[in-house]
Design a protein around this motif. Structure first.
Motif, PDB file in Angstrom:
ATOM      1  N   ALA A 699       0.828  -1.205   0.000  1.00  0.00           N
ATOM      2  CA  ALA A 699       0.000   0.000   0.000  1.00  0.00           C
ATOM      3  C   ALA A 699       0.860   1.253   0.000  1.00  0.00           C
ATOM      4  N   LEU A 700       2.046   1.193   0.625  1.00  0.00           N
ATOM      5  CA  LEU A 700       2.933   2.358   0.632  1.00  0.00           C
ATOM      6  C   LEU A 700       3.594   2.584  -0.725  1.00  0.00           C
ATOM      7  N   ASP A 701       3.679   1.519  -1.525  1.00  0.00           N
ATOM      8  CA  ASP A 701       4.293   1.655  -2.852  1.00  0.00           C
ATOM      9  C   ASP A 701       3.295   2.136  -3.898  1.00  0.00           C
ATOM     10  N   ALA A 702       2.012   1.944  -3.634  1.00  0.00           N
ATOM     11  CA  ALA A 702       0.994   2.297  -4.622  1.00  0.00           C
ATOM     12  C   ALA A 702       0.862   3.811  -4.706  1.00  0.00           C
ATOM     13  N   PRO A 703       1.015   4.384  -5.889  1.00  0.00           N
ATOM     14  CA  PRO A 703       0.919   5.847  -6.027  1.00  0.00           C
ATOM     15  C   PRO A 703      -0.530   6.292  -6.106  1.00  0.00           C
ATOM     16  N   ALA A 704      -0.723   7.584  -6.207  1.00  0.00           N
ATOM     17  CA  ALA A 704      -2.041   8.100  -6.557  1.00  0.00           C
ATOM     18  C   ALA A 704      -2.360   7.643  -7.977  1.00  0.00           C
ATOM     19  N   LEU A 705      -3.528   7.083  -8.164  1.00  0.00           N
ATOM     20  CA  LEU A 705      -3.941   6.572  -9.467  1.00  0.00           C
ATOM     21  C   LEU A 705      -5.092   7.435  -9.964  1.00  0.00           C
ATOM     22  N   THR A 706      -4.849   8.155 -11.035  1.00  0.00           N
ATOM     23  CA  THR A 706      -5.831   9.101 -11.548  1.00  0.00           C
ATOM     24  C   THR A 706      -6.300   8.649 -12.920  1.00  0.00           C
ATOM     25  N   ILE A 707      -7.568   8.348 -13.037  1.00  0.00           N
ATOM     26  CA  ILE A 707      -8.143   7.989 -14.334  1.00  0.00           C
ATOM     27  C   ILE A 707      -8.700   9.268 -14.947  1.00  0.00           C
ATOM     28  N   VAL A 708      -7.946   9.824 -15.888  1.00  0.00           N
ATOM     29  CA  VAL A 708      -8.302  11.146 -16.407  1.00  0.00           C
ATOM     30  C   VAL A 708      -9.313  11.077 -17.544  1.00  0.00           C
ATOM     31  N   LYS A 709      -9.363   9.958 -18.255  1.00  0.00           N
ATOM     32  CA  LYS A 709     -10.317   9.860 -19.357  1.00  0.00           C
ATOM     33  C   LYS A 709     -10.553   8.401 -19.722  1.00  0.00           C
ATOM     34  N   LEU A 710     -11.815   8.053 -19.909  1.00  0.00           N
ATOM     35  CA  LEU A 710     -12.195   6.759 -20.458  1.00  0.00           C
ATOM     36  C   LEU A 710     -12.916   7.030 -21.771  1.00  0.00           C
ATOM     37  N   VAL A 711     -12.320   6.617 -22.860  1.00  0.00           N
ATOM     38  CA  VAL A 711     -12.908   6.853 -24.181  1.00  0.00           C
ATOM     39  C   VAL A 711     -13.872   5.710 -24.489  1.00  0.00           C
ATOM     40  N   GLU A 712     -15.144   6.058 -24.670  1.00  0.00           N
ATOM     41  CA  GLU A 712     -16.173   5.052 -24.966  1.00  0.00           C
ATOM     42  C   GLU A 712     -16.567   5.130 -26.438  1.00  0.00           C
ATOM     43  N   GLU A 713     -15.695   4.632 -27.292  1.00  0.00           N
ATOM     44  CA  GLU A 713     -16.023   4.438 -28.702  1.00  0.00           C
ATOM     45  C   GLU A 713     -16.233   2.943 -28.895  1.00  0.00           C
ATOM     46  N   ARG A 714     -17.459   2.532 -29.043  1.00  0.00           N
ATOM     47  CA  ARG A 714     -17.784   1.117 -29.011  1.00  0.00           C
ATOM     48  C   ARG A 714     -17.180   0.368 -30.197  1.00  0.00           C
ATOM     49  N   ASP A 715     -16.612  -0.775 -29.877  1.00  0.00           N
ATOM     50  CA  ASP A 715     -16.110  -1.677 -30.910  1.00  0.00           C
ATOM     51  C   ASP A 715     -17.314  -2.432 -31.462  1.00  0.00           C
ATOM     52  N   VAL A 716     -17.653  -2.181 -32.696  1.00  0.00           N
ATOM     53  CA  VAL A 716     -18.914  -2.687 -33.240  1.00  0.00           C
ATOM     54  C   VAL A 716     -18.945  -4.206 -33.350  1.00  0.00           C
ATOM     55  N   VAL A 717     -17.777  -4.861 -33.381  1.00  0.00           N
ATOM     56  CA  VAL A 717     -17.783  -6.318 -33.506  1.00  0.00           C
ATOM     57  C   VAL A 717     -17.798  -6.999 -32.148  1.00  0.00           C
ATOM     58  N   ALA A 718     -17.673  -6.232 -31.056  1.00  0.00           N
ATOM     59  CA  ALA A 718     -17.655  -6.814 -29.717  1.00  0.00           C
ATOM     60  C   ALA A 718     -19.035  -6.730 -29.093  1.00  0.00           C
ATOM     61  N   PRO A 719     -19.478  -7.768 -28.391  1.00  0.00           N
ATOM     62  CA  PRO A 719     -20.733  -7.662 -27.652  1.00  0.00           C
ATOM     63  C   PRO A 719     -20.672  -6.471 -26.696  1.00  0.00           C
ATOM     64  N   PHE A 720     -21.712  -5.650 -26.710  1.00  0.00           N
ATOM     65  CA  PHE A 720     -21.823  -4.437 -25.888  1.00  0.00           C
ATOM     66  C   PHE A 720     -20.811  -3.365 -26.291  1.00  0.00           C
ATOM     67  N   GLY A 721     -19.880  -3.663 -27.204  1.00  0.00           N
ATOM     68  CA  GLY A 721     -18.875  -2.700 -27.610  1.00  0.00           C
ATOM     69  C   GLY A 721     -17.731  -2.538 -26.643  1.00  0.00           C
ATOM     70  N   ALA A 722     -17.666  -3.359 -25.586  1.00  0.00           N
ATOM     71  CA  ALA A 722     -16.653  -3.198 -24.541  1.00  0.00           C
ATOM     72  C   ALA A 722     -15.329  -3.809 -24.955  1.00  0.00           C
ATOM     73  N   LYS A 723     -14.241  -3.297 -24.346  1.00  0.00           N
ATOM     74  CA  LYS A 723     -12.900  -3.798 -24.608  1.00  0.00           C
ATOM     75  C   LYS A 723     -12.261  -4.305 -23.322  1.00  0.00           C
ATOM     76  N   SER A 724     -11.198  -5.079 -23.497  1.00  0.00           N
ATOM     77  CA  SER A 724     -10.425  -5.592 -22.372  1.00  0.00           C
ATOM     78  C   SER A 724      -9.899  -4.428 -21.540  1.00  0.00           C
ATOM     79  N   ALA A 725      -9.882  -4.598 -20.190  1.00  0.00           N
ATOM     80  CA  ALA A 725      -9.591  -3.457 -19.324  1.00  0.00           C
ATOM     81  C   ALA A 725      -8.229  -3.495 -18.654  1.00  0.00           C
ATOM     82  N   SER A 726      -7.880  -4.582 -17.976  1.00  0.00           N
ATOM     83  CA  SER A 726      -6.775  -4.515 -17.013  1.00  0.00           C
ATOM     84  C   SER A 726      -5.397  -4.744 -17.614  1.00  0.00           C
TER      85      SER A 726
END
Length: 765
Positions: A699-726
């Motif tokens: 926990a002391l090594d983990a920095p501040a993690l800031t998610i500044v932008k999530l681009v939601e341009e759906r992948d038309v060939v994927a169910p729901f348009g979602a992409k792999s995340a982690s």
């Protein structure tokens, strides 16, 4: 005033609490938080015996003799098994099955299984394993992958597992500016929260039931049956609680001995590995040597990328071929490159085995090509982020494999987002705390020796399998009364599939009470839980099955009103027609009915790379940008990551809270890969395989993690348009941290994890 924009007399509608886009809480969250969730290590059975595995202390040796008599004669020992107890030529392994269940003539890596014991008590089993007498002729290990090409064969299949010679564009092209670099990426371990464990129970028909925390139960079943000479129907694998999986929980070398010992003794047999056995038993990230030469014009636009990539697989092939394909295909990164000459090899050594670990192949090359971009920027006197902006790819551009990027590729947007995000305050603007210094309160760091650096990195990963892999999953959705049940062999590893399956059925059918059945091999296969597979193929199968049930539900109602089922909608548990004539609840429509449907999801096919590394090898891609801010004590070489700012191409947010957790996990694992995580090996022998020596970030090594932008341009060939995340944050974060350390110190930083001597400032910087 009417700030909500409501019509006269309207009441504000409550936000939805179920379905896609909601932060639905996992059903097992409370049990896991309370410590009452049953993991595999918690299982018990009447008449239980305990297993232990004897592992080789040598990385390379010839077995001259093997004597199990003393071990078998010990009080409490019920069985001792070796290679003689499995089918001749039996092999284990994912991807390529080339790993013997037990070493017979040769030992090829430190920790390779030689024998397994079942006894009345776990201590007795371990003592009996130590009592097995093995006479070795110790051989010189091949531990340098560069020497593997000329070394005697370590395996019947030879030392070179695969070579990909990629040629794209004009191989003779040259640029006005040329930079070269040599990079190394170390051996990262998945280090799951819980070590491997399992339970095997014999069946009356001579078969066996195996309870495991593995992520690909059907492959486990097939390998166990093949090695023991059983029919597939005689082996059933149940998936119980998975205590974390950042790879595929690949240690089949644990599951097979359990099954064999259960059959041999006629008793249930349990094995719970300790952490050292876990480190020795499963696969790790491929250590990689990377040589690069980048050509660019005077404005910094890329002309050609040349690279030589060498991956160390250890002694067995496993998933190394796909890791190499990803490394070669992504060797230039998410940049437009007119020409590329890339040679990639993956070879055998006597080092610990390597296999699938999140972001395999892509993470290693990202560290190298981003190092090259920093070198090129320094040579041209251009800001590193600006140089990247001049070269980013977009939808419609081509990979060096010749495959067109048809999915959304908002790389420029991602880079702009992290460039524009506010920077964290400088140390002088906040009270000085010892734990904020590089190295922490015991690191002897001094505020006056601390320099701040900012670095950028861009990266990409592929989703699903590659090069012709038949990606398919099957799901069944049943509805009875007010309850729906999902049956799918997609294993919940913490990635949130069971929660997603519930959300899908809630969205499609309007049924709030959705249950996901436990996984076993009586269900059709769903494949391993990696590369975003289950969000895509298993989630897609659940959606299709739910839509088939929806049609069964709506068609009779529509027919009564002379309507088409497509003119009816389901929302908030109600079924209504487009004109409002029909209005009823889902519960009323389902009363007295039992509906079910089974469906498959199979994405469009891919193809193997050809002799020039060309081909449409990937189903789809995901992209990320990371800005790292670090503080470096330039006298001690200690590094503290202050902040990681992430912008990512996610396609569509299905569960906001779950997505954020996945992104933060990937970033934190990337910090470990950048600074601390390296399984130390000396001439093939793992040094101190334990968590005291292996540096997982705390926990002391983990920095501040800031998610500044999530681009939601759906992948038309994927169910729901979602992409792999982690995977994408993990791939990019180490390269960004290395770039930030370069900026702070003026040093090249060409090795991961970053060693202290590499972070000592260059006096001329």
């Amino acid at each position: 005033m009417n700030p909500a924009g409501l019509g006269v007399g309207e009441e504000p509608s409550a936000p939805p609490t179920t379905g896609i886009g909601i932060s639905l809480t996992p059903t097992d969250a409370a049990h896991k938080a309370a410590g009452t969730f049953p993991y595999t290590a918690d299982l018990w059975a009447e008449g239980l015996l305990w297993a232990a595995v004897l592992r080789s202390p040598h990385p390379h040796a010839r077995i001259l003799s093997l004597d199990t008599r003393h071990a078998a004669a010990m009080p409490g020992v019920r069985a001792v098994v070796t290679h003689e107890d499995v089918v001749p030529e039996a092999m284990l392994g994912r991807g390529v099955a080339d790993r013997p269940p037990f070493a017979s003539e040769l030992v090829r890596h430190h920790g390779e299984p030689i024998a397994a014991i079942a006894a009345d008590h776990p201590d007795t089993a371990r003592l009996a394993a130590a009592a097995v007498v093995v006479e070795y002729e110790v051989l010189d290990p091949v531990t340098d992958p560069e020497k593997s090409f000329e070394a005697p064969p370590l395996h019947p299949d030879g030392n070179v597992i695969r070579h990909i010679p990629l040629r794209y564009g004009d191989p003779a092209a040259t640029g006005e500016v040329v930079v070269e670099g040599l990079y190394r990426v170390g051996r990262q371990d998945p280090a799951p929260i819980g070590a491997e464990s399992g339970l095997a129970v014999p069946r009356p028909d001579g078969g066996v039931e195996v309870y495991t925390g593995a992520t690909d139960p059907h492959t486990d079943r097939d390998r166990i049956a093949g090695c023991l000479g059983l029919h597939q129907e005689q082996v059933k694998v149940y998936v119980t609680g998975v205590a974390g999986a950042l790879a595929d929980r690949e240690d089949q070398g644990m599951q097979l001995p359990l099954a064999l010992l259960a059959i041999r003794t006629g008793h249930p047999v349990k094995l719970a590995a300790n952490r050292s056995e876990s480190f020795l038993g499963h696969s790790h990230r491929h250590p990689t040597l990377l040589r690069y030469r980048h050509h660019a014009d005077a404005d910094g636009r890329l002309v050609k990328v040349e690279a030589q990539l060498l991956l160390d697989a250890g002694p067995y092939a496993d998933d190394s071929s796909e890791a190499l394909a990803a490394a070669v295909a992504f060797a230039a990164g998410p940049y437009k490159v007119p020409a590329a000459v890339v040679d990639g090899w993956v070879v055998r050594t006597n080092n610990p085995p390597a296999g699938h670990v999140r972001g395999e192949g892509a993470m290693q090359v990202c560290a190298a090509y981003e190092g090259q971009m920093d070198k090129l920027a320094a040579r041209l006197g251009v800001e590193p982020a600006e140089l990247r902006a001049r070269n980013v790819m977009s939808t419609g551009d081509a990979l060096p494999t010749g495959q067109a990027v048809t999915c959304p590729a908002p790389v420029g947007t991602l880079l702009a987002a992290v460039r524009e995000a506010p920077l964290p305050p400088l140390p002088r603007d906040v009270p000085v705390e010892d734990w904020l210094l590089p190295g922490g309160p015991e690191g002897a760091g001094e505020p006056g020796a601390t320099r701040r650096g900012v670095g950028y990195a861009l990266g990409m990963v592929h989703m699903l399998g590659a090069e012709g892999t038949d990606e398919v999953s099957t799901a069944t959705v049943k509805v009875e009364g007010n309850t729906a049940t999902v049956l799918c062999a997609a294993v919940e590893t913490g990635q949130g599939f069971t929660t997603l399956a519930r959300q899908i059925v809630q969205e499609v059918l309007g049924v709030e009470d959705v249950r996901v059945a436990s996984v076993d091999t009586d269900q059709p296969p769903a494949g391993p839980g990696s590369r975003g597979r289950h969000t895509w193929v298993s989630g897609g199968a659940v959606e299709r099955a739910a839509k088939m049930v929806r049609t069964q539900l709506l068609q009779p109602l529509a027919a009564n009103f002379g309507l088409s089922a497509e003119l009816l909608s389901i929302a908030d548990g109600k079924i209504t027609s487009y004109d409002g004539v029909l209005s009823t609840t889902v519960a009323e429509a389902l009363e007295g009915k039992e509906l079910w449907a089974t469906a498959q999801c199979r994405p469009h096919p891919t193809e193997p790379l050809d002799g020039s590394g060309q081909g449409d090898a990937f189903v789809s891609l995901a992209f990320a940008a990371v800005r790292a801010v670090v503080d470096v004590d330039v006298e001690l070489g200690a590094v503290r990551v202050v902040e990681l700012a992430l912008a990512q191409d996610v396609g569509r947010v299905l569960n906001p809270r779950q997505l954020r957790a996945r992104l933060e996990a990937g970033l934190t694992q990337g910090v470990g890969a950048a600074l601390t995580e390296h399984l130390r090996v000396s001439r093939g022998t793992v040094r101190r395989p334990d968590l005291a020596d292996y540096g997982l970030p705390t926990a002391l090594d983990a920095p501040a993690l800031t998610i500044v932008k999530l681009v939601e341009e759906r992948d038309v060939v994927a169910p729901f348009g979602a992409k792999s995340a982690s995977a994408a944050p993990l791939v990019v974060a180490p390269a960004a941290v290395a770039a930030a350390v370069r900026a702070a110190t003026g040093r090249p930083v060409n090795r991961l994890p970053i060693r202290p001597q590499a972070a000592v400032a260059n006096p001329s910087a």
